[in-house]
Design a protein around this motif. Structure first.
Motif, PDB file in Angstrom:
ATOM      1  N   GLY A 168       1.081   8.325  -4.699  1.00  0.00           N
ATOM      2  CA  GLY A 168       0.813   6.933  -4.353  1.00  0.00           C
ATOM      3  C   GLY A 168       0.037   6.776  -3.062  1.00  0.00           C
ATOM      4  O   GLY A 168      -0.880   5.958  -2.968  1.00  0.00           O
ATOM      5  N   GLY A 169       0.392   7.560  -2.048  1.00  0.00           N
ATOM      6  CA  GLY A 169      -0.299   7.454  -0.767  1.00  0.00           C
ATOM      7  C   GLY A 169      -1.762   7.834  -0.855  1.00  0.00           C
ATOM      8  O   GLY A 169      -2.611   7.216  -0.217  1.00  0.00           O
ATOM      9  N   VAL A 170      -2.064   8.850  -1.651  1.00  0.00           N
ATOM     10  CA  VAL A 170      -3.453   9.278  -1.810  1.00  0.00           C
ATOM     11  C   VAL A 170      -4.268   8.198  -2.514  1.00  0.00           C
ATOM     12  O   VAL A 170      -5.405   7.904  -2.125  1.00  0.00           O
ATOM     13  N   ILE A 171      -3.691   7.598  -3.546  1.00  0.00           N
ATOM     14  CA  ILE A 171      -4.407   6.535  -4.259  1.00  0.00           C
ATOM     15  C   ILE A 171      -4.615   5.341  -3.327  1.00  0.00           C
ATOM     16  O   ILE A 171      -5.688   4.732  -3.312  1.00  0.00           O
ATOM     17  N   GLN A 172      -3.613   5.015  -2.524  1.00  0.00           N
ATOM     18  CA  GLN A 172      -3.781   3.963  -1.526  1.00  0.00           C
ATOM     19  C   GLN A 172      -4.904   4.310  -0.554  1.00  0.00           C
ATOM     20  O   GLN A 172      -5.688   3.433  -0.155  1.00  0.00           O
ATOM     21  N   ALA A 173      -4.989   5.585  -0.168  1.00  0.00           N
ATOM     22  CA  ALA A 173      -6.032   6.020   0.761  1.00  0.00           C
ATOM     23  C   ALA A 173      -7.417   5.773   0.187  1.00  0.00           C
ATOM     24  O   ALA A 173      -8.322   5.286   0.879  1.00  0.00           O
ATOM     25  N   VAL A 174      -7.590   6.092  -1.093  1.00  0.00           N
ATOM     26  CA  VAL A 174      -8.887   5.897  -1.744  1.00  0.00           C
ATOM     27  C   VAL A 174      -9.221   4.402  -1.821  1.00  0.00           C
ATOM     28  O   VAL A 174     -10.340   3.981  -1.497  1.00  0.00           O
ATOM     29  N   LEU A 175      -8.246   3.597  -2.224  1.00  0.00           N
ATOM     30  CA  LEU A 175      -8.482   2.159  -2.331  1.00  0.00           C
ATOM     31  C   LEU A 175      -8.758   1.532  -0.965  1.00  0.00           C
ATOM     32  O   LEU A 175      -9.602   0.643  -0.842  1.00  0.00           O
ATOM     33  N   SER A 176      -8.061   2.013   0.058  1.00  0.00           N
ATOM     34  CA  SER A 176      -8.285   1.461   1.403  1.00  0.00           C
ATOM     35  C   SER A 176      -9.707   1.748   1.872  1.00  0.00           C
ATOM     36  O   SER A 176     -10.335   0.925   2.534  1.00  0.00           O
ATOM     37  N   HIS A 177     -10.214   2.928   1.515  1.00  0.00           N
ATOM     38  CA  HIS A 177     -11.573   3.294   1.913  1.00  0.00           C
ATOM     39  C   HIS A 177     -12.604   2.438   1.183  1.00  0.00           C
ATOM     40  O   HIS A 177     -13.560   1.948   1.801  1.00  0.00           O
ATOM     41  N   ILE A 178     -12.405   2.248  -0.111  1.00  0.00           N
ATOM     42  CA  ILE A 178     -13.370   1.470  -0.895  1.00  0.00           C
ATOM     43  C   ILE A 178     -13.371   0.004  -0.487  1.00  0.00           C
ATOM     44  O   ILE A 178     -14.427  -0.626  -0.331  1.00  0.00           O
ATOM     45  N   LEU A 179     -12.169  -0.553  -0.298  1.00  0.00           N
ATOM     46  CA  LEU A 179     -12.027  -1.990  -0.068  1.00  0.00           C
ATOM     47  C   LEU A 179     -11.903  -2.371   1.407  1.00  0.00           C
ATOM     48  O   LEU A 179     -11.803  -3.548   1.736  1.00  0.00           O
ATOM     49  N   HIS A 180     -11.892  -1.358   2.288  1.00  0.00           N
ATOM     50  CA  HIS A 180     -11.753  -1.597   3.738  1.00  0.00           C
ATOM     51  C   HIS A 180     -10.479  -2.386   4.039  1.00  0.00           C
ATOM     52  O   HIS A 180     -10.486  -3.346   4.813  1.00  0.00           O
ATOM     53  N   LEU A 181      -9.372  -1.927   3.443  1.00  0.00           N
ATOM     54  CA  LEU A 181      -8.093  -2.605   3.621  1.00  0.00           C
ATOM     55  C   LEU A 181      -7.336  -2.043   4.820  1.00  0.00           C
ATOM     56  O   LEU A 181      -7.441  -0.855   5.145  1.00  0.00           O
ATOM     57  N   THR A 182      -6.551  -2.892   5.470  1.00  0.00           N
ATOM     58  CA  THR A 182      -5.661  -2.440   6.526  1.00  0.00           C
ATOM     59  C   THR A 182      -4.391  -1.882   5.897  1.00  0.00           C
ATOM     60  O   THR A 182      -4.086  -2.124   4.730  1.00  0.00           O
ATOM     61  N   ARG A 183      -3.620  -1.142   6.678  1.00  0.00           N
ATOM     62  CA  ARG A 183      -2.356  -0.604   6.173  1.00  0.00           C
ATOM     63  C   ARG A 183      -1.411  -1.734   5.779  1.00  0.00           C
ATOM     64  O   ARG A 183      -0.676  -1.639   4.813  1.00  0.00           O
ATOM     65  N   ASP A 184      -1.409  -2.812   6.545  1.00  0.00           N
ATOM     66  CA  ASP A 184      -0.541  -3.937   6.229  1.00  0.00           C
ATOM     67  C   ASP A 184      -0.890  -4.511   4.855  1.00  0.00           C
ATOM     68  O   ASP A 184      -0.016  -4.856   4.064  1.00  0.00           O
ATOM     69  N   SER A 185      -2.183  -4.600   4.571  1.00  0.00           N
ATOM     70  CA  SER A 185      -2.614  -5.097   3.256  1.00  0.00           C
ATOM     71  C   SER A 185      -2.200  -4.130   2.155  1.00  0.00           C
ATOM     72  O   SER A 185      -1.773  -4.542   1.073  1.00  0.00           O
ATOM     73  N   LEU A 186      -2.321  -2.830   2.431  1.00  0.00           N
ATOM     74  CA  LEU A 186      -1.974  -1.826   1.425  1.00  0.00           C
ATOM     75  C   LEU A 186      -0.498  -1.885   1.051  1.00  0.00           C
ATOM     76  O   LEU A 186      -0.122  -1.617  -0.086  1.00  0.00           O
ATOM     77  N   ASP A 187       0.354  -2.230   2.013  1.00  0.00           N
ATOM     78  CA  ASP A 187       1.781  -2.287   1.729  1.00  0.00           C
ATOM     79  C   ASP A 187       2.130  -3.375   0.725  1.00  0.00           C
ATOM     80  O   ASP A 187       3.232  -3.406   0.186  1.00  0.00           O
ATOM     81  N   ARG A 188       1.199  -4.271   0.469  1.00  0.00           N
ATOM     82  CA  ARG A 188       1.422  -5.322  -0.529  1.00  0.00           C
ATOM     83  C   ARG A 188       0.908  -4.909  -1.910  1.00  0.00           C
ATOM     84  O   ARG A 188       0.954  -5.678  -2.856  1.00  0.00           O
ATOM     85  N   MET A 189       0.399  -3.704  -2.001  1.00  0.00           N
ATOM     86  CA  MET A 189      -0.158  -3.200  -3.253  1.00  0.00           C
ATOM     87  C   MET A 189       0.732  -2.090  -3.799  1.00  0.00           C
ATOM     88  O   MET A 189       0.943  -1.079  -3.140  1.00  0.00           O
ATOM     89  N   THR A 190       1.288  -2.275  -4.983  1.00  0.00           N
ATOM     90  CA  THR A 190       2.143  -1.271  -5.596  1.00  0.00           C
ATOM     91  C   THR A 190       1.318  -0.325  -6.466  1.00  0.00           C
ATOM     92  O   THR A 190       0.585  -0.770  -7.346  1.00  0.00           O
ATOM     93  N   ILE A 191       1.435   0.963  -6.182  1.00  0.00           N
ATOM     94  CA  ILE A 191       0.846   1.990  -7.031  1.00  0.00           C
ATOM     95  C   ILE A 191       1.995   2.560  -7.854  1.00  0.00           C
ATOM     96  O   ILE A 191       2.864   3.252  -7.345  1.00  0.00           O
ATOM     97  N   ALA A 192       2.028   2.234  -9.133  1.00  0.00           N
ATOM     98  CA  ALA A 192       3.183   2.526  -9.967  1.00  0.00           C
ATOM     99  C   ALA A 192       3.222   3.983 -10.419  1.00  0.00           C
ATOM    100  O   ALA A 192       2.180   4.601 -10.655  1.00  0.00           O
ATOM    101  N   ASN A 193       4.431   4.511 -10.548  1.00  0.00           N
ATOM    102  CA  ASN A 193       4.604   5.857 -11.105  1.00  0.00           C
ATOM    103  C   ASN A 193       4.103   5.909 -12.538  1.00  0.00           C
ATOM    104  O   ASN A 193       4.316   4.986 -13.326  1.00  0.00           O
TER     105      ASN A 193
END
Length: 205
Positions: A158-183
Protein backbone atom coordinates in the motif's frame (compact mmCIF):
# COMPACT_ATOMS: atom_id res chain seq x y z
CA UNK A 1 5.40 3.97 -22.17
CA UNK A 2 4.57 0.92 -20.03
CA UNK A 3 1.15 -0.03 -18.72
CA UNK A 4 1.74 -1.17 -15.17
CA UNK A 5 -0.73 -2.84 -12.82
CA UNK A 6 0.34 -2.05 -9.25
CA UNK A 7 -1.35 -4.69 -7.09
CA UNK A 8 -1.40 -4.55 -3.32
CA UNK A 9 -0.90 -7.90 -1.61
CA UNK A 10 -3.81 -9.67 0.08
CA UNK A 11 -4.68 -9.29 3.73
CA UNK A 12 -2.47 -10.46 6.59
CA UNK A 13 -3.34 -10.90 10.26
CA UNK A 14 -1.45 -7.70 11.03
CA UNK A 15 -3.56 -5.80 8.49
CA UNK A 16 -6.65 -7.04 10.29
CA UNK A 17 -5.26 -6.02 13.70
CA UNK A 18 -4.10 -2.60 12.53
CA UNK A 19 -0.42 -3.33 13.15
CA UNK A 20 2.13 -1.44 11.07
CA UNK A 21 3.95 -4.14 9.07
CA UNK A 22 6.54 -2.12 7.22
CA UNK A 23 9.22 -4.61 6.16
CA UNK A 24 8.28 -7.32 8.68
CA UNK A 25 7.81 -10.52 6.70
CA UNK A 26 4.20 -11.41 7.52
CA UNK A 27 2.40 -14.00 5.32
CA UNK A 28 -1.11 -13.80 3.90
CA UNK A 29 -3.99 -15.08 6.01
CA UNK A 30 -6.87 -17.12 4.55
CA UNK A 31 -8.79 -14.01 3.53
CA UNK A 32 -5.67 -12.61 1.86
CA UNK A 33 -5.26 -15.74 -0.22
CA UNK A 34 -8.90 -15.49 -1.31
CA UNK A 35 -8.38 -11.83 -2.23
CA UNK A 36 -5.38 -12.79 -4.38
CA UNK A 37 -7.48 -15.43 -6.14
CA UNK A 38 -10.24 -12.89 -6.77
CA UNK A 39 -7.69 -10.39 -8.10
CA UNK A 40 -6.48 -12.96 -10.60
CA UNK A 41 -10.04 -13.54 -11.73
CA UNK A 42 -10.59 -9.80 -12.22
CA UNK A 43 -7.37 -9.51 -14.23
CA UNK A 44 -8.10 -12.52 -16.41
CA UNK A 45 -7.42 -11.77 -20.07
CA UNK A 46 -5.06 -8.83 -19.49
CA UNK A 47 -2.16 -10.72 -21.06
CA UNK A 48 0.76 -9.69 -18.86
CA UNK A 49 4.19 -9.62 -20.44
CA UNK A 50 6.14 -9.62 -17.16
CA UNK A 51 5.64 -9.78 -13.41
CA UNK A 52 7.66 -8.17 -10.64
CA UNK A 53 7.12 -8.48 -6.91
CA UNK A 54 8.40 -7.17 -3.64
CA UNK A 55 10.65 -9.75 -2.01
CA UNK A 56 8.43 -9.91 1.08
CA UNK A 57 6.42 -13.11 1.53
CA UNK A 58 2.95 -11.55 1.42
CA UNK A 59 3.65 -9.99 -1.98
CA UNK A 60 5.28 -13.13 -3.39
CA UNK A 61 2.35 -15.28 -2.27
CA UNK A 62 -0.09 -12.86 -3.89
CA UNK A 63 1.86 -12.86 -7.16
CA UNK A 64 1.98 -16.66 -7.28
CA UNK A 65 -1.76 -17.02 -6.64
CA UNK A 66 -2.65 -14.36 -9.21
CA UNK A 67 -0.46 -15.90 -11.91
CA UNK A 68 -1.81 -19.37 -11.19
CA UNK A 69 -5.35 -18.02 -11.45
CA UNK A 70 -4.46 -16.46 -14.79
CA UNK A 71 -2.94 -19.71 -16.07
CA UNK A 72 0.26 -17.77 -16.71
CA UNK A 73 3.72 -19.32 -16.89
CA UNK A 74 5.42 -16.04 -15.94
CA UNK A 75 7.98 -16.26 -13.14
CA UNK A 76 7.78 -13.27 -10.75
CA UNK A 77 11.01 -11.27 -10.53
CA UNK A 78 11.79 -10.15 -6.98
CA UNK A 79 12.80 -6.52 -6.62
CA UNK A 80 13.55 -5.02 -3.19
CA UNK A 81 12.70 -1.57 -4.52
CA UNK A 82 9.04 -2.54 -4.33
CA UNK A 83 9.23 -3.34 -0.62
CA UNK A 84 7.02 -1.52 1.85
CA UNK A 85 8.55 1.44 3.68
CA UNK A 86 11.01 0.61 6.45
CA UNK A 87 9.08 1.66 9.55
CA UNK A 88 11.97 1.08 11.93
CA UNK A 89 10.89 0.87 15.58
CA UNK A 90 7.25 1.60 14.67
CA UNK A 91 6.90 -1.76 12.95
CA UNK A 92 4.66 -4.26 14.70
CA UNK A 93 2.84 -1.54 16.62
CA UNK A 94 -0.66 -0.16 16.30
CA UNK A 95 -1.03 3.60 15.98
CA UNK A 96 -1.88 3.89 19.68
CA UNK A 97 1.14 1.76 20.63
CA UNK A 98 3.41 3.96 18.51
CA UNK A 99 2.11 7.02 20.33
CA UNK A 100 2.57 5.40 23.75
CA UNK A 101 6.00 3.87 23.11
CA UNK A 102 7.58 6.72 21.15
CA UNK A 103 5.63 9.87 22.09
CA UNK A 104 8.25 12.37 20.91
CA UNK A 105 8.91 10.73 17.55
CA UNK A 106 5.19 10.20 17.02
CA UNK A 107 4.38 13.85 17.74
CA UNK A 108 7.16 15.13 15.47
CA UNK A 109 5.79 13.11 12.56
CA UNK A 110 2.18 14.12 13.24
CA UNK A 111 3.08 17.81 13.47
CA UNK A 112 5.04 17.68 10.22
CA UNK A 113 2.26 15.74 8.51
CA UNK A 114 -0.31 18.39 9.39
CA UNK A 115 1.88 20.90 7.56
CA UNK A 116 2.56 18.59 4.62
CA UNK A 117 6.24 18.29 5.53
CA UNK A 118 6.75 14.81 6.92
CA UNK A 119 7.86 13.19 3.66
CA UNK A 120 11.54 13.64 4.49
CA UNK A 121 11.28 12.64 8.15
CA UNK A 122 12.35 9.00 8.57
CA UNK A 123 10.62 6.61 10.90
CA UNK A 124 12.82 6.10 13.99
CA UNK A 125 15.42 3.58 12.84
CA UNK A 126 13.78 3.36 9.40
CA UNK A 127 13.42 5.34 6.19
CA UNK A 128 11.47 8.37 5.03
CA UNK A 129 8.56 8.45 2.60
CA UNK A 130 10.76 10.36 0.15
CA UNK A 131 13.35 7.57 0.20
CA UNK A 132 10.65 5.01 -0.57
CA UNK A 133 9.33 7.20 -3.41
CA UNK A 134 12.79 7.41 -4.94
CA UNK A 135 13.44 3.66 -4.96
CA UNK A 136 9.94 2.77 -6.19
CA UNK A 137 10.11 5.23 -9.07
CA UNK A 138 13.50 3.87 -10.05
CA UNK A 139 11.96 0.41 -10.26
CA UNK A 140 9.13 1.65 -12.48
CA UNK A 141 11.57 3.49 -14.76
CA UNK A 142 13.53 0.26 -15.28
CA UNK A 143 10.31 -1.60 -16.10
CA UNK A 144 9.33 1.08 -18.63
CA UNK A 145 12.66 0.56 -20.40
CA UNK A 146 12.06 -3.19 -20.70
CA UNK A 147 9.50 -2.86 -23.49
CA UNK A 148 7.71 -5.97 -22.23
CA UNK A 149 5.31 -7.66 -24.60
CA UNK A 150 2.16 -6.60 -22.82
CA UNK A 151 1.23 -4.90 -19.55
CA UNK A 152 3.39 -5.51 -16.49
CA UNK A 153 2.12 -6.75 -13.13
CA UNK A 154 3.90 -5.40 -10.04
CA UNK A 155 2.78 -6.92 -6.75
CA UNK A 156 3.72 -4.58 -3.97
CA UNK A 157 2.42 -2.76 -0.88
CA UNK A 158 0.00 0.00 0.00
CA UNK A 159 2.74 2.47 0.86
CA UNK A 160 4.51 1.95 -2.45
CA UNK A 161 1.31 2.49 -4.42
CA UNK A 162 0.66 5.64 -2.39
CA UNK A 163 4.20 6.76 -3.23
CA UNK A 164 3.56 6.40 -6.95
CA UNK A 165 0.22 8.21 -6.76
CA UNK A 166 1.71 11.01 -4.66
CA UNK A 167 4.40 11.55 -7.29
CA UNK A 168 1.96 11.62 -10.20
CA UNK A 169 -0.66 13.79 -8.49
CA UNK A 170 1.70 15.91 -6.33
CA UNK A 171 -0.24 14.95 -3.21
CA UNK A 172 0.78 15.73 0.36
CA UNK A 173 1.01 12.96 2.95
CA UNK A 174 -2.07 14.35 4.66
CA UNK A 175 -4.01 14.01 1.40
CA UNK A 176 -2.70 10.48 0.89
CA UNK A 177 -4.01 9.40 4.29
CA UNK A 178 -7.51 10.00 2.94
CA UNK A 179 -6.93 7.54 0.11
CA UNK A 180 -7.43 3.83 0.82
CA UNK A 181 -5.33 1.37 -1.15
CA UNK A 182 -7.26 -1.86 -0.67
CA UNK A 183 -5.74 -5.30 -0.16
CA UNK A 184 -5.97 -7.51 -3.23
CA UNK A 185 -6.74 -4.62 -5.59
CA UNK A 186 -4.79 -3.09 -8.47
CA UNK A 187 -4.00 0.47 -9.55
CA UNK A 188 -3.27 0.92 -13.25
CA UNK A 189 -0.84 3.51 -14.58
CA UNK A 190 0.74 4.30 -17.93
CA UNK A 191 4.33 5.11 -16.95
CA UNK A 192 7.15 6.93 -18.72
CA UNK A 193 9.68 9.74 -18.23
CA UNK A 194 10.03 9.12 -14.48
CA UNK A 195 6.31 9.67 -14.13
CA UNK A 196 6.32 13.17 -15.62
CA UNK A 197 3.76 12.17 -18.24
CA UNK A 198 2.19 9.27 -16.32
CA UNK A 199 -1.53 8.65 -16.50
CA UNK A 200 -3.67 6.94 -13.87
CA UNK A 201 -6.20 4.63 -15.48
CA UNK A 202 -7.79 3.10 -12.41
CA UNK A 203 -7.45 2.75 -8.64
CA UNK A 204 -8.51 -0.25 -6.54
CA UNK A 205 -9.89 -2.29 -9.40
Amino acid sequence: MARIYLARHGETDWNRLGRFMGQQDIPLNARGKSQAQELGERLYGVGFGACFTSDLTRAQQTAEIVLESLGSDLVPVRDVRFREIDGGRFEGLTREEQKASYPHEFQVREAAKSQGGDQRIPFPGGESFSEMVSRALGGLDDIARLEARGPVLVVTHGGVIQAVLSHILHLTRDSLDRMTIANGRATIVDWSNSGETAQILGINI
